[in-house]
Motif scaffolding. Structure first.
Motif, mmCIF file in Angstrom:
data_model
loop_
_atom_site.group_PDB
_atom_site.id
_atom_site.type_symbol
_atom_site.label_atom_id
_atom_site.label_comp_id
_atom_site.label_asym_id
_atom_site.label_seq_id
_atom_site.Cartn_x
_atom_site.Cartn_y
_atom_site.Cartn_z
ATOM 1 N N ALA A 102 0.401 -1.635 0.086
ATOM 2 C CA ALA A 102 0.218 0.276 0.036
ATOM 3 C C ALA A 102 0.841 1.255 0.325
ATOM 4 C CB ALA A 102 -1.365 -0.215 1.004
ATOM 5 N N ARG A 103 1.613 0.762 0.898
ATOM 6 C CA ARG A 103 3.059 2.492 0.340
ATOM 7 C C ARG A 103 3.589 2.042 -0.419
ATOM 8 N NH1 ARG A 103 4.396 -0.093 5.810
ATOM 9 N NH2 ARG A 103 6.201 -0.306 4.926
ATOM 10 N N GLU A 104 4.297 1.547 -1.261
ATOM 11 C CA GLU A 104 4.637 1.885 -2.364
ATOM 12 C C GLU A 104 3.899 2.151 -3.658
ATOM 13 O OE1 GLU A 104 5.889 -2.564 -4.417
ATOM 14 O OE2 GLU A 104 6.339 -1.692 -6.273
ATOM 15 N N LEU A 105 2.743 1.571 -3.354
ATOM 16 C CA LEU A 105 1.241 1.800 -4.426
ATOM 17 C C LEU A 105 1.061 3.974 -3.851
ATOM 18 C CD1 LEU A 105 -0.441 1.470 -6.875
ATOM 19 C CD2 LEU A 105 -2.115 1.343 -4.974
ATOM 20 N N ARG A 106 0.927 4.428 -2.864
ATOM 21 C CA ARG A 106 0.606 5.721 -2.916
ATOM 22 C C ARG A 106 2.028 6.806 -3.516
ATOM 23 N NH1 ARG A 106 0.448 8.664 3.169
ATOM 24 N NH2 ARG A 106 -1.376 10.103 2.027
ATOM 25 N N ALA A 107 2.412 5.567 -2.739
ATOM 26 C CA ALA A 107 4.241 6.679 -3.763
ATOM 27 C C ALA A 107 4.472 7.267 -4.891
ATOM 28 C CB ALA A 107 5.519 5.733 -2.869
ATOM 29 N N ARG A 108 3.786 6.094 -5.401
ATOM 30 C CA ARG A 108 4.152 6.245 -7.321
ATOM 31 C C ARG A 108 2.690 6.952 -8.256
ATOM 32 N NH1 ARG A 108 5.758 5.939 -11.334
ATOM 33 N NH2 ARG A 108 4.843 5.106 -13.080
ATOM 34 N N LEU A 109 1.575 6.896 -6.804
ATOM 35 C CA LEU A 109 0.742 7.530 -7.333
ATOM 36 C C LEU A 109 1.325 8.570 -7.140
ATOM 37 C CD1 LEU A 109 -2.425 6.110 -5.841
ATOM 38 C CD2 LEU A 109 -2.064 6.720 -8.620
ATOM 39 N N ARG A 110 1.779 9.760 -5.686
ATOM 40 C CA ARG A 110 2.381 10.575 -5.490
ATOM 41 C C ARG A 110 3.286 11.555 -6.730
ATOM 42 N NH1 ARG A 110 4.358 9.983 -0.625
ATOM 43 N NH2 ARG A 110 2.754 11.374 0.587
ATOM 44 N N GLU A 111 3.978 10.437 -7.242
ATOM 45 C CA GLU A 111 5.408 10.517 -7.911
ATOM 46 C C GLU A 111 4.209 10.754 -9.780
ATOM 47 O OE1 GLU A 111 8.979 7.434 -8.258
ATOM 48 O OE2 GLU A 111 7.661 6.491 -9.812
ATOM 49 N N LEU A 112 3.659 10.232 -10.027
ATOM 50 C CA LEU A 112 2.951 10.316 -11.277
ATOM 51 C C LEU A 112 2.029 11.759 -10.534
ATOM 52 C CD1 LEU A 112 1.470 6.826 -11.689
ATOM 53 C CD2 LEU A 112 3.255 7.445 -12.823
ATOM 54 N N THR A 113 1.173 11.808 -10.045
ATOM 55 C CA THR A 113 -0.211 12.957 -10.069
ATOM 56 C C THR A 113 0.615 13.944 -8.319
ATOM 57 O OG1 THR A 113 -0.869 11.779 -8.272
ATOM 58 C CG2 THR A 113 -1.186 10.916 -10.615
ATOM 59 N N GLY A 114 1.064 13.577 -8.364
ATOM 60 C CA GLY A 114 1.378 15.291 -7.087
ATOM 61 C C GLY A 114 0.690 14.902 -5.564
ATOM 62 N N VAL A 115 -0.579 14.195 -6.155
ATOM 63 C CA VAL A 115 -1.224 13.450 -5.498
ATOM 64 C C VAL A 115 -1.458 12.227 -4.444
ATOM 65 C CG1 VAL A 115 -3.595 12.815 -5.379
ATOM 66 C CG2 VAL A 115 -3.259 15.441 -5.867
ATOM 67 N N ALA A 116 -1.339 12.163 -3.068
ATOM 68 C CA ALA A 116 -1.654 10.742 -2.419
ATOM 69 C C ALA A 116 -2.110 10.342 -1.806
ATOM 70 C CB ALA A 116 0.382 10.938 -1.458
ATOM 71 N N PRO A 117 -3.978 9.941 -2.088
ATOM 72 C CA PRO A 117 -4.833 9.656 -1.497
ATOM 73 C C PRO A 117 -4.861 8.701 -0.712
ATOM 74 C CG PRO A 117 -4.714 7.924 -3.851
ATOM 75 C CD PRO A 117 -2.963 8.624 -3.336
ATOM 76 N N GLY A 118 -5.361 7.918 0.127
ATOM 77 C CA GLY A 118 -5.391 6.407 1.056
ATOM 78 C C GLY A 118 -5.234 5.699 0.585
#
Lengths: 253, 253
Positions: free
Chosen positions: B137-153
């Protein structure tokens, strides 16, 4: 898509309160008014039902017996409250440090037979579960049909702990017009393989969804869930009693 | 108000698949495109995670030991599948007619250590839970932050049975950026009375909400839940491990 919408500003619920009328009025009073639909589900915290059914006891009127006195002494609790819990139970499952897990009169296994002191006005009053939550759900559904011509699904809920998980989730203790279980056994997954052990506790997932939409400190006993219409049935159906695991299949009593 | 929105037409997930990119694309491809927000929660069936992490075993490669052979004979099951279940467990909780309840390597108590054959292409392949679902879950969140600038739950789920209730509900087995428990102890209800035993398993209720929005026979592993922003945290938080009841508090092992 599923939407869960809390109804705001319901009046304080007293014995005999016409909850169905209050729900219809609360829907109409919204900034964007909603009209009840036959594929809606109304999910209702049992406290609203228990209060209108007068399921309260004043602890001043309770005389604890020896078992209640013994448990209360172990747990530093009010023995009168423990007596109400025992009165509402048909079996005691576990007594441990601070925890009293019972089987309710209906067959649900939970802490304190669902007897609760929070959200009840008056210092020494406790609130019990409805006597027949499936019956309460059917009654509310019939009244809504009478008022509006529409009979949505009804789920009545309580918050239960779980054997191996921390925290409580809302579950269904009563329902009408909902198929509580969705049985996919014999169905097929996206790869055409048979689904073996998949029976989904839809009514419990409706309960959890509604609670997620709720403020715990607010007066939002009623949540409208829209988008779960495939689980709504024309007939009242088997009720939440269908969710009770039969004693002969219970591995953890 | 809570909304739970399934993402449609995700590609078949293979080892190493970039799930974060696929989620962003699926949101953009909707008839009414959605942009990920930092107060959103993405709830993901673990199968999508396990597949991208290659957590499959071909039963042809498994040699069942004596315990697996014994249980398989009792239950008329494939002994190789039972061996994988035992390999994925750190304790066996109950073996009964057709039921094998274990404690997973992570500490979750569920049927068959979460090892499952449905929704897996290839006849003799079984799918295991992720090795470290909170890490996933942490890895997916980090990747989403990288892609979009946004880190959802992020919540990763499986369907678990319950000790005393029929049917399965989805629960959280991994999460990041979500406070899994909402602790109201010491808080006050609408009548100003202290709430005593109210700790809500928010992550599990998010899991249940998402599953309600899902077709079980469809390929909808990812559900966007909007409206639960008060449970989203800037930091990754304790993960779903916080939901595991400590062994010393387990009354039902």
């Amino acid at each position: 898509m599923i939407s869960a919408i809390p109804l705001e500003n319901l009046p304080e619920i007293t014995p005999g309160f016409d909850l169905a009328s209050a729900v219809v009025e609360a829907l109409a009073r919204r900034p964007e008014p909603l009209t009840l639909r036959s594929d809606d589900v109304l999910v209702i915290a049992h406290k609203a039902i228990s209060k209108r059914e007068g399921r309260t006891v004043s602890l001043a009127s309770v005389r604890p017996g020896p078992r209640a006195l013994e448990i209360a002494a172990q747990q530093s609790r009010d023995a009168r409250h423990v007596q109400v819990v025992l009165d509402e139970s048909r079996d005691v499952i576990r007594v441990s440090a601070g925890v009293l897990i019972t089987e309710t009169r209906h067959g649900y296994i939970c802490a304190n037979s669902g007897v609760d002191a929070s959200n009840v006005p008056g210092d020494d009053t406790v609130l019990m579960l409805p006597l027949d939550p499936d019956g309460s759900a059917r009654e509310l559904r019939a009244r809504l049909r009478e008022l509006t011509g529409v009979a949505p699904g009804i789920v009545i809920t309580d918050s239960f702990g779980r054997a191996w998980r921390v925290g409580q989730c809302d579950v269904a203790i009563g329902c009408a017009g909902i198929r509580p279980l969705e049985d996919w056994r014999g169905g097929f997954d996206a790869h055409g393989r048979e689904l073996h052990a998949t029976v989904i506790a839809v009514a419990d997932q409706l309960a959890a969804t509604a609670d997620l939409a709720r403020r715990k400190d607010g007066q939002q006993p009623v949540i409208l869930v829209r988008g779960a219409g495939r689980h709504v049935s024309a007939d009242d159906g088997p009720g939440a009693a269908e969710l009770i695991r039969a004693r002969e299949h219970d591995l953890f009593r």
